[in-house]
Design a protein around this motif. Structure first.
Motif, PDB file in Angstrom:
ATOM      1  N   GLY A  76       0.833  -1.204   0.000  1.00 12.54           N
ATOM      2  CA  GLY A  76       0.000   0.000   0.000  1.00 12.54           C
ATOM      3  C   GLY A  76       0.863   1.248   0.000  1.00 12.54           C
ATOM      4  N   HIS A  77       2.173   1.039   0.033  1.00 15.27           N
ATOM      5  CA  HIS A  77       3.100   2.174   0.075  1.00 15.27           C
ATOM      6  C   HIS A  77       3.588   2.471  -1.343  1.00 15.27           C
ATOM      7  N   LEU A  79       5.204   4.772  -3.702  1.00 13.89           N
ATOM      8  CA  LEU A  79       6.074   5.949  -3.573  1.00 13.89           C
ATOM      9  C   LEU A  79       6.922   6.125  -4.828  1.00 13.89           C
ATOM     10  N   ASP A 109       4.561  15.151  -1.338  1.00 19.33           N
ATOM     11  CA  ASP A 109       3.877  13.881  -1.042  1.00 19.33           C
ATOM     12  C   ASP A 109       4.870  12.727  -1.182  1.00 19.33           C
ATOM     13  N   GLY A 110       4.370  11.523  -1.170  1.00 23.65           N
ATOM     14  CA  GLY A 110       5.251  10.358  -1.229  1.00 23.65           C
ATOM     15  C   GLY A 110       5.924  10.169  -2.574  1.00 23.65           C
ATOM     16  N   ASN A 120       6.699   2.243   7.267  1.00 27.64           N
ATOM     17  CA  ASN A 120       5.588   3.151   6.984  1.00 27.64           C
ATOM     18  C   ASN A 120       6.081   4.559   6.632  1.00 27.64           C
ATOM     19  N   PRO A 121       5.588   5.141   5.535  1.00 28.79           N
ATOM     20  CA  PRO A 121       6.170   6.393   5.037  1.00 28.79           C
ATOM     21  C   PRO A 121       5.508   7.676   5.525  1.00 28.79           C
ATOM     22  N   THR A 122       4.327   7.585   6.168  1.00 30.81           N
ATOM     23  CA  THR A 122       3.527   8.802   6.361  1.00 30.81           C
ATOM     24  C   THR A 122       4.214   9.832   7.265  1.00 30.81           C
ATOM     25  N   ILE A 125       6.525  11.707   5.100  1.00 34.01           N
ATOM     26  CA  ILE A 125       5.779  12.614   4.201  1.00 34.01           C
ATOM     27  C   ILE A 125       5.392  13.877   4.983  1.00 34.01           C
TER      28      ILE A 125
END
Ligand SMILES: Cc1cc2nc3c(=O)[nH]c(=O)nc-3n(C[C@H](O)[C@H](O)[C@H](O)COP(=O)(O)OP(=O)(O)OC[C@H]3O[C@@H](n4cnc5c(N)ncnc54)[C@H](O)[C@@H]3O)c2cc1C
Length: 148
Positions: A76-77, A79, A109-110, A120-122, A125
């Motif tokens: 779901g990542h 990027l 954004d990503g 997890n990237p959030t 970001i």
């Protein structure tokens, strides 16, 4: 029951890309986004390694039954594609998120990530958004604008 998921660092590869789809258009007639993606051998190998270690860990912990549910990679990542970098030939935005080609256009954004990361990237970001916003405010009188 416990379940572990393996999230590999899916390295950037040129054949994985987002391009314009001129056959599929939105309600305004603009071209849609076409996503081309193939899971690389490297990503498959990282997945297999991680899954086998997870299996061993379950068995070492005394699991009465342990199995791998699936080996396919699905993240779901999503990027990358507007990569950050100093060189306009190999990147889309500079270190402050401003596009090399269009003055005063910032991407926050990503998509500016250079790799997928395995985590997890959030938070990153959000940190980049704060950093870029601070830069914009501090340099508001020096912004280059397009003369076109
Ligand atoms: C199921 C799932 C679980 C996840 N869990 C986690 C987690 O636990 N922790 C974590 O850190 N990350 C998680 N992620 C990843 C995280 O959600 C994304 O990496 C992050 O939201 C990406 O942020 P973004 O701003 O790049 O894009 P998005 O959050 O996707 O923002 C893009 C925005 O642009 C809008 N948009 C698109 N097209 C247009 C258009 N033409 N005009 C105007 N607006 C448009 C969209 O509606 C959307 O609001 C998860 C992702 C998924 C799918």
């Amino acid at each position: 029951m416990i379940e572990w998921m393996i999230m590999p660092d899916d390295l950037p590869e040129e054949h994985n890309r987002v391009t314009l789809d001129h056959d599929l258009r939105d309600s305004d007639g603009l071209p849609g986004a076409k996503i081309s993606y193939t899971t690389s051998d490297n990503t498959h190998r990282i997945l297999d390694f991680g899954l086998n270690r997870a299996l061993e860990a379950h068995e070492a912990a005394g699991a009465t039954k342990a199995w791998i549910t699936f080996r396919n990679f699905s993240s779901g990542h999503n990027l990358g594609t507007a990569k950050m970098g100093d060189d306009p030939a190999t990147s889309v935005v500079n270190r402050w998120g401003r596009t090399h080609d269009v003055p005063n256009l910032y991407v926050i954004d990503g998509s500016v990530f250079t790799t997928s990361t395995a985590t997890n990237p959030t938070s990153t970001i959000c940190a980049l958004a704060r950093r870029t916003a601070t830069y914009l405010v501090e340099n508001r009188r020096e912004q280059e604008v397009s003369t076109a």
